[in-house]
Motif scaffolding. Structure first.
Motif, PDB file in Angstrom:
ATOM      1  N   SER A  15      48.806  36.863  38.954  1.00 17.89           N
ATOM      2  CA  SER A  15      47.427  36.985  39.436  1.00 17.89           C
ATOM      3  C   SER A  15      46.822  35.620  39.729  1.00 17.89           C
ATOM      4  O   SER A  15      46.083  35.459  40.708  1.00 17.89           O
ATOM      5  CB  SER A  15      46.565  37.748  38.425  1.00 17.89           C
ATOM      6  OG  SER A  15      46.401  37.032  37.227  1.00 17.89           O
ATOM      7  N   ASP A  47      45.754  46.880  40.964  1.00 16.73           N
ATOM      8  CA  ASP A  47      44.574  46.371  40.262  1.00 16.73           C
ATOM      9  C   ASP A  47      43.433  47.342  40.535  1.00 16.73           C
ATOM     10  O   ASP A  47      42.984  47.474  41.666  1.00 16.73           O
ATOM     11  CB  ASP A  47      44.215  44.959  40.750  1.00 16.73           C
ATOM     12  CG  ASP A  47      43.082  44.364  39.925  1.00 16.73           C
ATOM     13  OD1 ASP A  47      43.325  44.061  38.747  1.00 16.73           O
ATOM     14  OD2 ASP A  47      41.963  44.232  40.449  1.00 16.73           O
ATOM     15  N   PRO A 102      41.103  39.498  38.378  1.00 17.45           N
ATOM     16  CA  PRO A 102      41.549  40.895  38.428  1.00 17.45           C
ATOM     17  C   PRO A 102      40.746  41.774  37.479  1.00 17.45           C
ATOM     18  O   PRO A 102      40.037  41.274  36.596  1.00 17.45           O
ATOM     19  CB  PRO A 102      43.012  40.813  38.007  1.00 17.45           C
ATOM     20  CG  PRO A 102      43.096  39.579  37.169  1.00 17.45           C
ATOM     21  CD  PRO A 102      42.112  38.614  37.772  1.00 17.45           C
ATOM     22  N   LEU A 105      44.824  45.210  35.731  1.00 13.50           N
ATOM     23  CA  LEU A 105      46.006  44.799  36.480  1.00 13.50           C
ATOM     24  C   LEU A 105      47.246  45.286  35.747  1.00 13.50           C
ATOM     25  O   LEU A 105      47.396  45.046  34.545  1.00 13.50           O
ATOM     26  CB  LEU A 105      46.030  43.274  36.601  1.00 13.50           C
ATOM     27  CG  LEU A 105      47.204  42.626  37.325  1.00 13.50           C
ATOM     28  CD1 LEU A 105      47.207  42.984  38.807  1.00 13.50           C
ATOM     29  CD2 LEU A 105      47.162  41.102  37.148  1.00 13.50           C
TER      30      LEU A 105
END
Length: 203
Positions: A15, A47, A102, A105
């Motif tokens: 990420s 996500d 995020p 996720l």
């Protein structure tokens, strides 16, 4: 093999590597990989901010942009990035509500049970603790201290400690196999993960 709690650290590195800030600055090994295959065909990453009672759920980011579900990786291909308004303009992409990073996720479940995964090789090193962050997002190099258990013929046999595991995330991502035991206990989650071909050092 990585315990679920440890396996999710690879998602955290992923990420960070696909944030619009890192892409705009060119400080990520994934800077030119959009719409290219970075995982094996069986890997999918989502996500989603709208999962009820999940730790990372939210409907708007810190800029007030509505958060929509993202298929970040589909059949191994990188299909989207984590984009905020400011850096999105630099890379000519519209914000998708990820100025705060995020939300929830996670890897989607793999096709193997935990039992099938631990029986997939005669000897497997099961990692349940790591020391240090270990990821260089510019080069993709990964190295951490670790401890865990040795699995022989599907049985946990003896403890292992004071070792180092290393590799490059470009190679690690393409050699991941996942179990079907995903649980949404954190904001970032992974099933049990097997990675073939990593370097193990120690006595």
């Amino acid at each position: 093999m990585f315990d679920k709690r440890i396996a999710k650290s690879f998602l955290s590195a992923f990420s960070s590597a696909i944030s619009s800030s890192a892409i705009a600055k060119g400080t990520t090994f994934l800077k030119d990989k959009l719409n290219e295959k970075i995982f094996s065909d069986k890997i999918n990453i989502q996500d989603k901010g709208d999962i009820k009672k999940a730790n990372g759920s939210r409907y708007f980011d810190s800029e007030g942009v509505k958060i929509k579900p993202l298929d970040l990786v589909k059949n191994g291909d990188l299909k989207d990035l984590l984009v905020d308004t400011y850096n999105g303009k630099k890379i000519k992409m519209q914000s998708n509500g990820r100025s705060s990073g995020p939300t929830n996720l996670y890897f989607l479940n793999g096709s193997l049970s935990f039992k099938e995964l631990i029986n997939s090789n005669k000897r497997i090193l099961y990692i349940n603790e790591t020391i240090g962050r270990g990821s260089n997002l510019i080069t993709g190099d990964y190295s951490v201290g670790a401890s865990g258990l040795m699995i022989e013929n599907g049985d946990f046999s003896y403890p292992v400690s004071e070792i180092t595991i290393a590799g490059n995330l470009n190679d690690i991502f393409k050699n991941i196999s996942l179990a079907d035991d995903l649980e949404l206990n954190y904001a970032t989650n992974s099933p049990t993960m097997l990675v073939e071909g990593m370097i193990v050092g120690g006595k």
